[in-house]
Design a protein around this motif. Structure first.
Motif, PDB file in Angstrom:
ATOM      1  N   GLN A  44       0.843  -1.191   0.000  1.00 11.86           N
ATOM      2  CA  GLN A  44       0.000   0.000   0.000  1.00 11.86           C
ATOM      3  C   GLN A  44       0.877   1.239   0.000  1.00 11.86           C
ATOM      4  O   GLN A  44       1.849   1.323   0.755  1.00 11.86           O
ATOM      5  CB  GLN A  44      -0.910   0.016   1.216  1.00 11.86           C
ATOM      6  N   VAL A  45       0.531   2.183  -0.881  1.00 11.80           N
ATOM      7  CA  VAL A  45       1.277   3.428  -0.975  1.00 11.80           C
ATOM      8  C   VAL A  45       0.311   4.597  -1.008  1.00 11.80           C
ATOM      9  O   VAL A  45      -0.855   4.453  -1.369  1.00 11.80           O
ATOM     10  CB  VAL A  45       2.179   3.464  -2.236  1.00 11.80           C
ATOM     11  N   ILE A  46       0.839   5.765  -0.623  1.00 11.29           N
ATOM     12  CA  ILE A  46       0.081   7.008  -0.708  1.00 11.29           C
ATOM     13  C   ILE A  46       0.655   7.791  -1.876  1.00 11.29           C
ATOM     14  O   ILE A  46       1.866   8.020  -1.943  1.00 11.29           O
ATOM     15  CB  ILE A  46       0.219   7.839   0.581  1.00 11.29           C
ATOM     16  N   LEU A  47      -0.184   8.186  -2.808  1.00  8.02           N
ATOM     17  CA  LEU A  47       0.278   8.938  -3.975  1.00  8.02           C
ATOM     18  C   LEU A  47       0.547  10.389  -3.587  1.00  8.02           C
ATOM     19  O   LEU A  47      -0.325  11.061  -3.040  1.00  8.02           O
ATOM     20  CB  LEU A  47      -0.752   8.873  -5.097  1.00  8.02           C
ATOM     21  N   VAL A  48       1.773  10.848  -3.866  1.00  5.35           N
ATOM     22  CA  VAL A  48       2.127  12.244  -3.601  1.00  5.35           C
ATOM     23  C   VAL A  48       2.091  13.064  -4.885  1.00  5.35           C
ATOM     24  O   VAL A  48       2.190  14.290  -4.859  1.00  5.35           O
ATOM     25  CB  VAL A  48       3.503  12.386  -2.904  1.00  5.35           C
ATOM     26  N   LYS A  49       1.973  12.376  -6.022  1.00  7.02           N
ATOM     27  CA  LYS A  49       1.779  13.009  -7.324  1.00  7.02           C
ATOM     28  C   LYS A  49       0.695  12.198  -8.025  1.00  7.02           C
ATOM     29  O   LYS A  49       0.575  10.994  -7.789  1.00  7.02           O
ATOM     30  CB  LYS A  49       3.063  12.963  -8.166  1.00  7.02           C
ATOM     31  N   PRO A  50      -0.086  12.811  -8.898  1.00  8.18           N
ATOM     32  CA  PRO A  50      -1.099  12.026  -9.611  1.00  8.18           C
ATOM     33  C   PRO A  50      -0.430  11.060 -10.583  1.00  8.18           C
ATOM     34  O   PRO A  50       0.564  11.400 -11.209  1.00  8.18           O
ATOM     35  CB  PRO A  50      -1.919  13.088 -10.353  1.00  8.18           C
ATOM     36  N   VAL A  51      -0.955   9.856 -10.653  1.00 10.29           N
ATOM     37  CA  VAL A  51      -0.431   8.836 -11.560  1.00 10.29           C
ATOM     38  C   VAL A  51      -1.591   8.378 -12.433  1.00 10.29           C
ATOM     39  O   VAL A  51      -2.631   7.952 -11.921  1.00 10.29           O
ATOM     40  CB  VAL A  51       0.168   7.639 -10.792  1.00 10.29           C
ATOM     41  N   ARG A  52      -1.381   8.472 -13.750  1.00 13.26           N
ATOM     42  CA  ARG A  52      -2.424   8.112 -14.710  1.00 13.26           C
ATOM     43  C   ARG A  52      -2.867   6.676 -14.496  1.00 13.26           C
ATOM     44  O   ARG A  52      -2.061   5.776 -14.342  1.00 13.26           O
ATOM     45  CB  ARG A  52      -1.875   8.307 -16.124  1.00 13.26           C
ATOM     46  N   LYS A  53      -4.165   6.453 -14.487  1.00  9.10           N
ATOM     47  CA  LYS A  53      -4.811   5.148 -14.325  1.00  9.10           C
ATOM     48  C   LYS A  53      -4.574   4.527 -12.943  1.00  9.10           C
ATOM     49  O   LYS A  53      -4.821   3.349 -12.751  1.00  9.10           O
ATOM     50  CB  LYS A  53      -4.375   4.161 -15.413  1.00  9.10           C
ATOM     51  N   LEU A  54      -4.055   5.335 -11.998  1.00  4.23           N
ATOM     52  CA  LEU A  54      -3.831   4.801 -10.655  1.00  4.23           C
ATOM     53  C   LEU A  54      -4.555   5.645  -9.609  1.00  4.23           C
ATOM     54  O   LEU A  54      -5.221   5.108  -8.742  1.00  4.23           O
ATOM     55  CB  LEU A  54      -2.332   4.729 -10.363  1.00  4.23           C
ATOM     56  N   GLY A  55      -4.419   6.961  -9.695  1.00  6.31           N
ATOM     57  CA  GLY A  55      -5.117   7.804  -8.744  1.00  6.31           C
ATOM     58  C   GLY A  55      -4.569   9.216  -8.677  1.00  6.31           C
ATOM     59  O   GLY A  55      -3.629   9.579  -9.378  1.00  6.31           O
ATOM     60  N   LYS A  56      -5.202   9.999  -7.788  1.00  9.25           N
ATOM     61  CA  LYS A  56      -4.827  11.396  -7.609  1.00  9.25           C
ATOM     62  C   LYS A  56      -4.001  11.548  -6.342  1.00  9.25           C
ATOM     63  O   LYS A  56      -3.827  10.603  -5.573  1.00  9.25           O
ATOM     64  CB  LYS A  56      -6.084  12.266  -7.514  1.00  9.25           C
ATOM     65  N   VAL A  57      -3.526  12.765  -6.112  1.00 10.05           N
ATOM     66  CA  VAL A  57      -2.725  13.061  -4.921  1.00 10.05           C
ATOM     67  C   VAL A  57      -3.539  12.731  -3.670  1.00 10.05           C
ATOM     68  O   VAL A  57      -4.690  13.123  -3.543  1.00 10.05           O
ATOM     69  CB  VAL A  57      -2.323  14.559  -4.902  1.00 10.05           C
ATOM     70  N   GLY A  58      -2.920  12.003  -2.755  1.00 16.73           N
ATOM     71  CA  GLY A  58      -3.562  11.664  -1.495  1.00 16.73           C
ATOM     72  C   GLY A  58      -4.264  10.322  -1.477  1.00 16.73           C
ATOM     73  O   GLY A  58      -4.609   9.824  -0.403  1.00 16.73           O
ATOM     74  N   ASN A  59      -4.474   9.717  -2.614  1.00 17.82           N
ATOM     75  CA  ASN A  59      -5.123   8.405  -2.658  1.00 17.82           C
ATOM     76  C   ASN A  59      -4.190   7.341  -2.096  1.00 17.82           C
ATOM     77  O   ASN A  59      -2.995   7.338  -2.381  1.00 17.82           O
ATOM     78  CB  ASN A  59      -5.501   8.021  -4.078  1.00 17.82           C
ATOM     79  N   THR A  60      -4.730   6.448  -1.314  1.00 20.23           N
ATOM     80  CA  THR A  60      -3.983   5.289  -0.845  1.00 20.23           C
ATOM     81  C   THR A  60      -4.386   4.124  -1.734  1.00 20.23           C
ATOM     82  O   THR A  60      -5.569   3.793  -1.822  1.00 20.23           O
ATOM     83  CB  THR A  60      -4.309   4.972   0.627  1.00 20.23           C
ATOM     84  N   VAL A  61      -3.413   3.547  -2.433  1.00 20.40           N
ATOM     85  CA  VAL A  61      -3.704   2.480  -3.388  1.00 20.40           C
ATOM     86  C   VAL A  61      -2.830   1.266  -3.098  1.00 20.40           C
ATOM     87  O   VAL A  61      -1.756   1.381  -2.520  1.00 20.40           O
ATOM     88  CB  VAL A  61      -3.478   2.951  -4.849  1.00 20.40           C
ATOM     89  N   THR A  62      -3.319   0.124  -3.529  1.00 11.54           N
ATOM     90  CA  THR A  62      -2.551  -1.114  -3.405  1.00 11.54           C
ATOM     91  C   THR A  62      -1.937  -1.413  -4.771  1.00 11.54           C
ATOM     92  O   THR A  62      -2.642  -1.435  -5.778  1.00 11.54           O
ATOM     93  CB  THR A  62      -3.465  -2.275  -2.980  1.00 11.54           C
ATOM     94  N   VAL A  63      -0.626  -1.615  -4.774  1.00  5.95           N
ATOM     95  CA  VAL A  63       0.091  -1.897  -6.020  1.00  5.95           C
ATOM     96  C   VAL A  63       0.978  -3.116  -5.807  1.00  5.95           C
ATOM     97  O   VAL A  63       1.231  -3.528  -4.673  1.00  5.95           O
ATOM     98  CB  VAL A  63       0.961  -0.693  -6.464  1.00  5.95           C
TER      99      VAL A  63
END
Length: 194
Positions: A2-21
């Protein structure tokens, strides 16, 4: 992972989203490129205090990208190349070459990762190429590949006047060719059977 996005990543999420990769994607790409941080308790607490600043910076970057889109909108890039009689290029036009020309046109440094091109261009013609200036700002630019300036101008004029075949027409021609090929194949099989 699990990571927190600090920059928007296309097809993954926006800033602040916690995503599983996947572990490798997070460890080898997202974290070293500073697109994300690990989602630990400390980082979650730290990020929540910095989130407003990061979102403001992201919004500023998006506005800058939209200004670049306004500068390159309705413009085109021309490549004069050597090619065979059937239009095949001796070489190709790559995403790197398109990014270099776009950088000159927009007065903003861009690299090949900003250009969405699956395979290099290997034929003369006019191509719509997507350019990603920000994960939320994507535009399309016209790339003209021709033997001479005159040929490029003629092709561009024809394109703008609507001489370009629409996708449906191309599809119809392709299916007609496939039907013809299948008929010939059936005839050949029948002759072989006799």
């Amino acid at each position: 992972m699990q990571v927190i996005l600090v920059k928007p990543v296309r097809k993954l999420g926006k800033v602040g989203n916690t995503v599983t990769v996947a572990d490798g994607f997070g460890r080898n790409y997202l974290i070293p490129q500073e697109f994300a941080i690990r989602a630990t308790k400390e980082n979650i607490a730290k990020f929540s205090s910095l989130q407003k600043d990061m979102e403001a910076k992201n919004a500023e970057n998006k506005v800058d990208a939209e200004k670049v889109v306004a500068a390159i909108k309705s413009k085109h890039i021309t490549f004069i190349t050597q090619s065979a009689a059937d239009g095949r290029l001796f070489g190709s036009v790559s995403a790197k070459a398109i990014a270099a020309e776009l950088s000159k046109l927009a007065n903003v440094p861009l690299n090949y990762t900003n250009v969405l091109l699956d395979t290099p261009i290997k034929f003369n013609g006019i191509f719509d190429v997507q350019v990603i200036l920000h994960p939320e700002v994507i535009t399309t630019i016209l790339v003209v590949v021709a033997k001479t300036d005159t040929e490029a101008q003629d092709a561009l004029r024809e394109y703008k006047e609507g001489g370009k075949k629409d996708a449906q027409q191309k599809e119809d021609e392709l299916s007609a060719m496939e039907a013809e090929n299948s008929k010939q194949k059936e005839v050949t099989e029948e002759e072989d059977a006799n």
